[in-house]
Write a protein that holds these residues in place. Sequence first.
Motif, short mmCIF file in Angstrom:
data_model
loop_
_atom_site.label_atom_id
_atom_site.label_comp_id
_atom_site.label_asym_id
_atom_site.label_seq_id
_atom_site.Cartn_x
_atom_site.Cartn_y
_atom_site.Cartn_z
N GLU A 127 -62.49 13.13 -3.48
CA GLU A 127 -62.78 13.09 -4.92
C GLU A 127 -64.22 12.65 -5.16
N ASP A 128 -64.86 13.27 -6.13
CA ASP A 128 -66.26 12.92 -6.42
C ASP A 128 -66.56 12.94 -7.92
N ASN A 129 -65.53 12.72 -8.72
CA ASN A 129 -65.74 12.75 -10.17
C ASN A 129 -64.94 11.64 -10.83
N PHE A 130 -65.13 10.40 -10.33
CA PHE A 130 -64.38 9.27 -10.85
C PHE A 130 -64.84 8.92 -12.27
N ASP A 138 -65.12 -7.87 -0.87
CA ASP A 138 -66.03 -8.82 -0.23
C ASP A 138 -67.40 -8.75 -0.91
N LYS A 139 -67.85 -9.89 -1.41
CA LYS A 139 -68.99 -9.92 -2.32
C LYS A 139 -70.29 -9.51 -1.66
N LYS A 140 -70.43 -9.75 -0.35
CA LYS A 140 -71.69 -9.42 0.31
C LYS A 140 -71.96 -7.91 0.31
N ASN A 141 -70.91 -7.12 0.14
CA ASN A 141 -71.06 -5.66 0.16
C ASN A 141 -71.00 -5.02 -1.22
N ASN A 142 -71.04 -5.82 -2.28
CA ASN A 142 -70.94 -5.27 -3.63
C ASN A 142 -71.97 -4.18 -3.90
N PHE A 143 -73.23 -4.44 -3.52
CA PHE A 143 -74.26 -3.45 -3.81
C PHE A 143 -74.06 -2.19 -2.96
N THR A 144 -73.59 -2.38 -1.73
CA THR A 144 -73.27 -1.22 -0.88
C THR A 144 -72.20 -0.37 -1.54
N TYR A 145 -71.15 -1.00 -2.04
CA TYR A 145 -70.09 -0.25 -2.72
C TYR A 145 -70.61 0.44 -3.98
N PHE A 146 -71.47 -0.25 -4.71
CA PHE A 146 -72.09 0.36 -5.89
C PHE A 146 -72.85 1.62 -5.50
N GLN A 147 -73.66 1.52 -4.45
CA GLN A 147 -74.46 2.66 -4.02
C GLN A 147 -73.58 3.80 -3.51
N MET A 148 -72.52 3.46 -2.77
CA MET A 148 -71.66 4.49 -2.20
C MET A 148 -70.86 5.23 -3.26
N THR A 149 -70.51 4.54 -4.33
CA THR A 149 -69.67 5.16 -5.36
C THR A 149 -70.47 5.78 -6.49
N ASP A 151 -72.75 8.13 -6.92
CA ASP A 151 -72.80 9.59 -7.04
C ASP A 151 -71.41 10.20 -7.20
N LYS A 152 -70.37 9.40 -6.97
CA LYS A 152 -69.00 9.89 -7.15
C LYS A 152 -68.47 9.66 -8.56
N VAL A 153 -69.28 9.00 -9.41
CA VAL A 153 -68.87 8.68 -10.78
C VAL A 153 -69.51 9.70 -11.72
N ARG A 154 -68.72 10.20 -12.65
CA ARG A 154 -69.25 11.17 -13.62
C ARG A 154 -70.22 10.51 -14.59
N SER A 155 -71.06 11.28 -15.21
CA SER A 155 -71.92 10.78 -16.28
C SER A 155 -71.05 10.26 -17.42
N GLY A 156 -71.34 9.05 -17.89
CA GLY A 156 -70.53 8.42 -18.91
C GLY A 156 -69.41 7.57 -18.36
N GLY A 157 -69.19 7.62 -17.04
CA GLY A 157 -68.16 6.82 -16.41
C GLY A 157 -68.59 5.37 -16.26
N LEU A 158 -67.60 4.51 -15.96
CA LEU A 158 -67.84 3.08 -15.82
C LEU A 158 -67.70 2.61 -14.38
#
Length: 212
Positions: A127-130, A138-149, A151-158
């Motif tokens: 899936e690539d249109n969340f 785990d808090k140390k990887n928050n920014f990694t998760y942000f970066q990884m997700t 491009d998978k979030v649609r414009s206007g998504g949260l």
Amino acid sequence: MDILPHDLQAYLDDHCDPEPAALQKLNRETHLKVLRPHMLSGHYQGRLLSFLSKMVQPKLILEIGTFTGYSAICLAEGLVEGGILHTIEVNREMEEIINSHLKSTNVENKIKLHFGQAEAIIADLEEDNFDLVFIDADKKNNFTYFQMTFDKVRSGGLIIIDNVLWKGKVYGDEKDTDTENIRKLNDQITVDPRVEKLILPVRDGLLVIRKK
């Protein structure tokens, strides 16, 4: 975990929608049987997550960090007909309590549970249109998760990230590694021109990000 004074938080709890019975049961069982029960979203934050989800009316949600399933159930309340929530949990020992409480709700068939390392699972998701992503792992990887997700979030998504006030340490003088990592996350997203963002002082702080 709460940033707000206890009497103010109690007032807020009393003036939002009541905690559903199934979630009351999950809340209680988590506090009785699970280590670090404060990791559970709880009544007020849970109603906020449900509220935001219902506003977005998502067809596709990704949650990173299931714990005992409380926040997943809250977020799934806003899914449209046929919608799916993917939730990732690293600790398989949570499987029994998660599944038992999913079965007690009306969102069981809307939630797909994954166990393992979040980075690997996110990378393998087709899936690539969340519409909505909730990061509470785990808090140390928050920014990694942000970066990884991102491009998978649609414009206007949260994208919603939990624990960004870190018991108030981020606006204090603390210099420990976890605090510095969360400060860095907040600072990087603050200047990111691709998003609109604000921090809500709910429990330990929720960073709500809207992708432009």
